[in-house]
Motif scaffolding. Structure first.
Motif, PDB file in Angstrom:
ATOM      1  N   ALA A  46      -3.335  -0.777  -7.961  1.00  0.00           N
ATOM      2  CA  ALA A  46      -2.287   0.009  -7.302  1.00  0.00           C
ATOM      3  C   ALA A  46      -2.369   1.485  -7.687  1.00  0.00           C
ATOM      4  O   ALA A  46      -2.127   2.369  -6.858  1.00  0.00           O
ATOM      5  CB  ALA A  46      -0.916  -0.548  -7.661  1.00  0.00           C
ATOM      6  N   ALA A  47      -2.719   1.767  -8.946  1.00  0.00           N
ATOM      7  CA  ALA A  47      -2.816   3.157  -9.410  1.00  0.00           C
ATOM      8  C   ALA A  47      -4.115   3.809  -8.961  1.00  0.00           C
ATOM      9  O   ALA A  47      -4.129   4.973  -8.543  1.00  0.00           O
ATOM     10  CB  ALA A  47      -2.700   3.195 -10.932  1.00  0.00           C
ATOM     11  N   MET A  48      -5.215   3.065  -9.028  1.00  0.00           N
ATOM     12  CA  MET A  48      -6.511   3.649  -8.672  1.00  0.00           C
ATOM     13  C   MET A  48      -6.592   4.015  -7.196  1.00  0.00           C
ATOM     14  O   MET A  48      -7.321   4.932  -6.820  1.00  0.00           O
ATOM     15  CB  MET A  48      -7.646   2.699  -9.065  1.00  0.00           C
ATOM     16  CG  MET A  48      -7.930   2.691 -10.560  1.00  0.00           C
ATOM     17  SD  MET A  48      -9.506   1.900 -11.015  1.00  0.00           S
ATOM     18  CE  MET A  48      -9.012   0.180 -11.021  1.00  0.00           C
ATOM     19  N   ILE A  49      -5.822   3.324  -6.350  1.00  0.00           N
ATOM     20  CA  ILE A  49      -5.809   3.638  -4.921  1.00  0.00           C
ATOM     21  C   ILE A  49      -5.316   5.062  -4.666  1.00  0.00           C
ATOM     22  O   ILE A  49      -5.546   5.635  -3.602  1.00  0.00           O
ATOM     23  CB  ILE A  49      -4.943   2.608  -4.155  1.00  0.00           C
ATOM     24  CG1 ILE A  49      -5.701   1.286  -4.017  1.00  0.00           C
ATOM     25  CG2 ILE A  49      -4.551   3.108  -2.778  1.00  0.00           C
ATOM     26  CD1 ILE A  49      -6.926   1.345  -3.120  1.00  0.00           C
ATOM     27  N   LEU A  50      -4.662   5.690  -5.656  1.00  0.00           N
ATOM     28  CA  LEU A  50      -4.270   7.096  -5.519  1.00  0.00           C
ATOM     29  C   LEU A  50      -5.496   7.975  -5.313  1.00  0.00           C
ATOM     30  O   LEU A  50      -5.393   9.075  -4.759  1.00  0.00           O
ATOM     31  CB  LEU A  50      -3.484   7.557  -6.750  1.00  0.00           C
ATOM     32  CG  LEU A  50      -2.087   6.935  -6.920  1.00  0.00           C
ATOM     33  CD1 LEU A  50      -1.525   7.273  -8.289  1.00  0.00           C
ATOM     34  CD2 LEU A  50      -1.150   7.400  -5.817  1.00  0.00           C
ATOM     35  N   ASP A  51      -6.652   7.527  -5.779  1.00  0.00           N
ATOM     36  CA  ASP A  51      -7.916   8.222  -5.528  1.00  0.00           C
ATOM     37  C   ASP A  51      -8.742   7.454  -4.493  1.00  0.00           C
ATOM     38  O   ASP A  51      -9.967   7.406  -4.557  1.00  0.00           O
ATOM     39  CB  ASP A  51      -8.726   8.374  -6.821  1.00  0.00           C
ATOM     40  CG  ASP A  51      -8.617   9.787  -7.383  1.00  0.00           C
ATOM     41  OD1 ASP A  51      -8.023  10.648  -6.706  1.00  0.00           O
ATOM     42  OD2 ASP A  51      -9.127  10.029  -8.488  1.00  0.00           O
TER      43      ASP A  51
END
Length: 388
Positions: A46-51
């Motif tokens: 969920a956090a890595m999808i920010l990139d």
């Protein structure tokens, strides 16, 4: 889980004790382990999808990473382990790209994990707010690894989180406050040819120390953050409160305190005592000062954890250091000196005023950024004597 997936529109291909095989329409299927847990691995995705992004029509999922190429392989590992999909990894111009061309997977991320599509505003998934603190910590560590920065400049020790989406920054600010007690500020800036951008700023010692317990899932940033926190100097009032225990007196005078801090003048000691009185850790009576019950309790807690050190720098030493630097460089401005010598900008400004008044340096020019440059006077070059 099976019922929820059916209600969302997924087709159940197979269901057994090992998990569920599901698909979206005619797309290729994915396997979901049972029981499905919103765990730290899901928080990382969920956090890595920010990139990265879930495409507008949910036909694919993409993740890119330049700062830490190992994150591409970690994204790949989680996708394979949790969903049995096969990502494609490639490198282009020093950046790693991970692509999963599977609509069932993209729909699961969007509908179940509440990860935004490329045509939606970035958001913190709903389930993150309701998760255990360690899962929230993992989400923040990876989110800050993607979009965060940490500065070690003497004049700007800070942690920032950058985004073009103001609503995401506002959510992040609230999450840090609610779950970790971290106070932060939202700042806006304009990038020519791009538009408005925002960052969430943490820049005071108390909140930076709290953030250090979260940290970055990025080795270079984590190292800088550790260095930043390690350089914090203890507060003068904390040093004073701990030292007061050594007096072993019910009441004491300002002179008793001054003798413990031989390098401080009476006025400086008075200021420290007044700070302690304002905080409720000290009281002043007819016969002198005394530590309050709360003050004594805090002093005992701080004892052993507060580094007793000399906080004030020598004016003469500062003058010599700055003049030595002027002898090496033709001209300099205040913040340049501050960064080079690790002296606060305010202290540097005071020293520059004294040196200019003494005729050792002179104003040279002001550049387009309004920085005031000073240069050493020719007669004074190399003539600044030893510390007396």
């Amino acid at each position: 889980m099976e019922k929820m997936l059916k209600e969302l529109g997924f087709d159940i291909v197979d269901a057994n004790r090992d998990g569920l095989v599901v698909k979206w329409g005619k797309a290729r299927s994915i396997r979901i382990q049972l029981p499905f847990i919103f765990d730290e691995e899901m928080a990382k995705i969920a956090a890595m999808i920010l990139d990265g992004s879930v495409s507008k029509n949910c036909s694919s999922v993409m993740f890119s990473q330049k700062k830490d190429k190992s994150k591409a392989y970690e994204f790949d590992r989680i996708c394979r382990l949790k969903f049995e999909v096969i990502p494609i990894i490639r490198e282009h111009l020093g950046c790693m790209y991970v692509t999963v061309g599977n609509k069932s997977f993209a729909k699961f991320l969007n509908l179940v994990l509440d990860i935004h599509r490329s045509d939606e505003k970035a958001r913190i998934p709903r389930w993150i707010w309701q998760s255990d603190i360690e899962i929230i910590r993992t989400y923040l560590r990876y989110a800050y690894a993607m979009e965060g920065s940490v500065s070690l400049l003497f004049s700007a020790k800070e942690v920032k989180f950058h985004s073009v989406v103001l609503s995401y920054i506002e959510e992040l600010k609230l999450l840090l406050k609610e779950k970790f007690g971290i106070e932060s500020k939202i700042q806006k800036y304009f990038v020519k040819g791009y538009g408005n951008k925002y960052y969430l700023w943490i820049g005071d010692e108390t909140n930076l120390a709290k953030f250090a317990k979260i940290g970055f899932a990025l080795a270079s940033h984590e190292k800088r953050l550790d260095q930043l926190v390690s350089e914090f100097k203890p507060k003068a009032w904390k040093i004073t409160l701990v030292k007061l225990l050594e007096l072993q007196k019910d009441e004491f005078s300002i002179e008793d305190v001054r003798l413990m801090f031989g390098y401080l003048c009476k006025r400086a000691v008075h200021e420290r005592n007044q700070s302690l009185i304002r905080y409720g850790y000290l009281t002043k009576g007819i016969n002198g000062y005394s530590i309050t019950v709360i003050g004594k309790s805090l002093a005992l807690q701080l004892k052993g954890n507060v580094r007793i050190c000399k906080l004030r720098t020598s004016a003469r030493e500062n003058e010599k250091s700055i003049m030595t630097l002027f002898n090496q460089k033709q001209k300099m401005f205040r913040n340049e000196i501050s960064k080079e010598l690790k002296i606060s900008p305010k202290t540097v400004a005071d020293v520059l005023k004294r040196l200019e008044k003494e005729g050792l340096i002179e104003f040279d020019l002001k550049d387009k950024f309004q920085r005031k440059y000073y240069r050493i006077k020719n007669w004074a070059k190399g003539s600044f004597g030893p510390i007396k």
